[in-house]
Write a protein that holds these residues in place. Sequence first.
Motif, mmCIF file in Angstrom:
data_model
loop_
_atom_site.group_PDB
_atom_site.id
_atom_site.type_symbol
_atom_site.label_atom_id
_atom_site.label_comp_id
_atom_site.label_asym_id
_atom_site.label_seq_id
_atom_site.Cartn_x
_atom_site.Cartn_y
_atom_site.Cartn_z
ATOM 1 N N MET A 52 0.833 -1.206 0.000
ATOM 2 C CA MET A 52 0.000 0.000 0.000
ATOM 3 C C MET A 52 0.865 1.252 0.000
ATOM 4 S SD MET A 52 -2.850 -1.190 2.795
ATOM 5 C CE MET A 52 -3.481 -2.882 2.751
ATOM 6 N N TYR A 53 1.976 1.207 0.730
ATOM 7 C CA TYR A 53 2.865 2.360 0.755
ATOM 8 C C TYR A 53 3.547 2.537 -0.600
ATOM 9 C CZ TYR A 53 2.319 1.054 5.679
ATOM 10 O OH TYR A 53 1.817 0.673 6.897
ATOM 11 N N GLU A 54 3.897 1.430 -1.234
ATOM 12 C CA GLU A 54 4.526 1.504 -2.555
ATOM 13 C C GLU A 54 3.556 2.073 -3.576
ATOM 14 O OE1 GLU A 54 7.567 1.760 -4.669
ATOM 15 O OE2 GLU A 54 7.929 0.479 -2.917
ATOM 16 N N ALA A 55 2.283 1.706 -3.468
ATOM 17 C CA ALA A 55 1.272 2.245 -4.384
ATOM 18 C C ALA A 55 1.125 3.755 -4.190
ATOM 19 C CB ALA A 55 -0.066 1.552 -4.151
ATOM 20 N N ASP A 60 17.689 2.571 2.382
ATOM 21 C CA ASP A 60 17.691 1.134 2.665
ATOM 22 C C ASP A 60 16.351 0.470 2.365
ATOM 23 O OD1 ASP A 60 16.118 2.090 4.707
ATOM 24 O OD2 ASP A 60 17.473 1.505 6.332
ATOM 25 N N GLY A 61 15.413 1.228 1.789
ATOM 26 C CA GLY A 61 14.137 0.664 1.370
ATOM 27 C C GLY A 61 13.012 0.779 2.381
ATOM 28 N N LEU A 62 13.279 1.294 3.561
ATOM 29 C CA LEU A 62 12.241 1.428 4.583
ATOM 30 C C LEU A 62 11.401 2.676 4.329
ATOM 31 C CD1 LEU A 62 14.111 0.482 7.881
ATOM 32 C CD2 LEU A 62 12.682 -0.965 6.419
ATOM 33 N N PHE A 63 10.081 2.513 4.448
ATOM 34 C CA PHE A 63 9.167 3.642 4.269
ATOM 35 C C PHE A 63 9.169 4.512 5.524
ATOM 36 C CE2 PHE A 63 7.561 0.367 1.421
ATOM 37 C CZ PHE A 63 7.402 1.075 0.243
ATOM 38 N N SER A 64 8.910 5.790 5.349
ATOM 39 C CA SER A 64 8.937 6.713 6.477
ATOM 40 C C SER A 64 7.648 6.620 7.289
ATOM 41 C CB SER A 64 9.106 8.152 5.988
ATOM 42 O OG SER A 64 7.898 8.627 5.400
ATOM 43 N N TYR A 65 7.754 7.017 8.530
ATOM 44 C CA TYR A 65 6.581 7.118 9.408
ATOM 45 C C TYR A 65 5.532 8.021 8.788
ATOM 46 C CZ TYR A 65 3.906 9.313 13.207
ATOM 47 O OH TYR A 65 2.903 9.845 13.977
ATOM 48 N N GLN A 66 5.962 9.170 8.229
ATOM 49 C CA GLN A 66 5.019 10.136 7.677
ATOM 50 C C GLN A 66 4.119 9.513 6.614
ATOM 51 O OE1 GLN A 66 4.987 12.713 9.310
ATOM 52 N NE2 GLN A 66 7.013 13.392 9.912
ATOM 53 N N LEU A 67 4.724 8.803 5.690
ATOM 54 C CA LEU A 67 3.944 8.196 4.611
ATOM 55 C C LEU A 67 3.069 7.074 5.142
ATOM 56 C CD1 LEU A 67 3.479 8.051 1.485
ATOM 57 C CD2 LEU A 67 5.133 6.191 1.486
ATOM 58 N N ALA A 68 3.632 6.209 5.966
ATOM 59 C CA ALA A 68 2.894 5.031 6.437
ATOM 60 C C ALA A 68 1.645 5.411 7.215
ATOM 61 C CB ALA A 68 3.807 4.149 7.287
ATOM 62 N N VAL A 69 1.757 6.378 8.140
ATOM 63 C CA VAL A 69 0.582 6.706 8.950
ATOM 64 C C VAL A 69 -0.493 7.403 8.125
ATOM 65 C CG1 VAL A 69 1.852 6.780 11.125
ATOM 66 C CG2 VAL A 69 1.588 8.872 9.792
ATOM 67 N N LEU A 105 23.008 4.709 -3.376
ATOM 68 C CA LEU A 105 21.566 4.506 -3.454
ATOM 69 C C LEU A 105 20.870 5.713 -2.845
ATOM 70 C CD1 LEU A 105 21.173 0.755 -2.403
ATOM 71 C CD2 LEU A 105 20.788 1.755 -4.674
ATOM 72 N N PRO A 106 19.920 6.293 -3.544
ATOM 73 C CA PRO A 106 19.279 7.495 -3.010
ATOM 74 C C PRO A 106 18.094 7.172 -2.096
ATOM 75 C CG PRO A 106 18.425 7.065 -5.193
ATOM 76 C CD PRO A 106 19.465 5.989 -4.914
ATOM 77 N N SER A 107 17.776 8.111 -1.233
ATOM 78 C CA SER A 107 16.489 8.081 -0.551
ATOM 79 C C SER A 107 15.504 8.811 -1.461
ATOM 80 C CB SER A 107 16.583 8.783 0.810
ATOM 81 O OG SER A 107 17.020 10.117 0.642
ATOM 82 N N VAL A 108 14.242 8.804 -1.097
ATOM 83 C CA VAL A 108 13.222 9.476 -1.911
ATOM 84 C C VAL A 108 12.593 10.582 -1.067
ATOM 85 C CG1 VAL A 108 11.081 9.230 -3.216
ATOM 86 C CG2 VAL A 108 12.757 7.361 -3.189
#
Length: 282
Positions: free
Chosen positions: A51-54, A150-159, A112-115
């Motif tokens: 869902m976060y990737e979408a 490192d591929g981990l989604f941020s708290y901001q996006l996830a919540v 490798l970049p962050s987004v």
Amino acid sequence: MRMEDVDTARSRKELAKLALEDLRWLGLDWDEGPDVGGPSRPYTQSERLAMYEAALVKLEQAGRLYPCFCSRAELAAVASAPHGLGSEGPAYPGTCRSLTLEQQAERSLHKLPSVRFAVNARPTGFDDGVAGPQRIAPGAGGDFIVKRADGLFSYQLAVVVDDAAMGITDVLRGADLLDSTPRQLQLYEALELQPPRFAHVPLLFGPDGKRLAKRHGGISLAALRESGTAPEQVVGWLAFASGLIDKHEPIRASELVEHFKLDRIPRIGMTVTDDMLKRLLG
């Protein structure tokens, strides 16, 4: 009940299980959650990554994302500059925002970049249920990371994604997260999602003036359980400290429902005295 374990490197299943046990011991319950199920399953963030990737795809298509190649050293240099800081740290100066496609391609060969999410240039305003009307300057805090290198989604996006998907209408959280709200509101707008109402309650501080924490003694719920403290004693202490009842006395969590009113909660943090800690710890 949602288990926010999006930072998988710091999350452990045994601690998640203990957290649920502690909350039930305190007298709290929930209609939906990782242990009882519900229509918005799954309730564990590490199972909601698709869902976060979408959401990232939608933001990318809207032109709101860009790769960031800044190193820790570069960001540390920004942090050492004089500026106001909130829980979100120093404002990002937009170093990588204007990189050309050629520059991005060349830098991606080495790192490798962050987004990052590109914030808009309009002020953000909202009416907080405790702190009152808020108006944040355009671009305050700068562009922020929504997916780490490192591929981990941020708290901001996830919540934001989770709260919208689960139909959350009201968010009550600590005042230390007040400066996260403008960032999240920008994400809600960019993703065309309905934001909830926000209320940020003041923190409790120890006798030393620092945020109340484990360093002030055995005040974790697990430690209080092990010491034989009654859950009603803890609930009563918390209710008194937060202004919901007028005197410190044992009370069940279910009994507090009728006492809960946002206008009873003070707008400034309370310093917990040694005497108050002694009452809690028995």
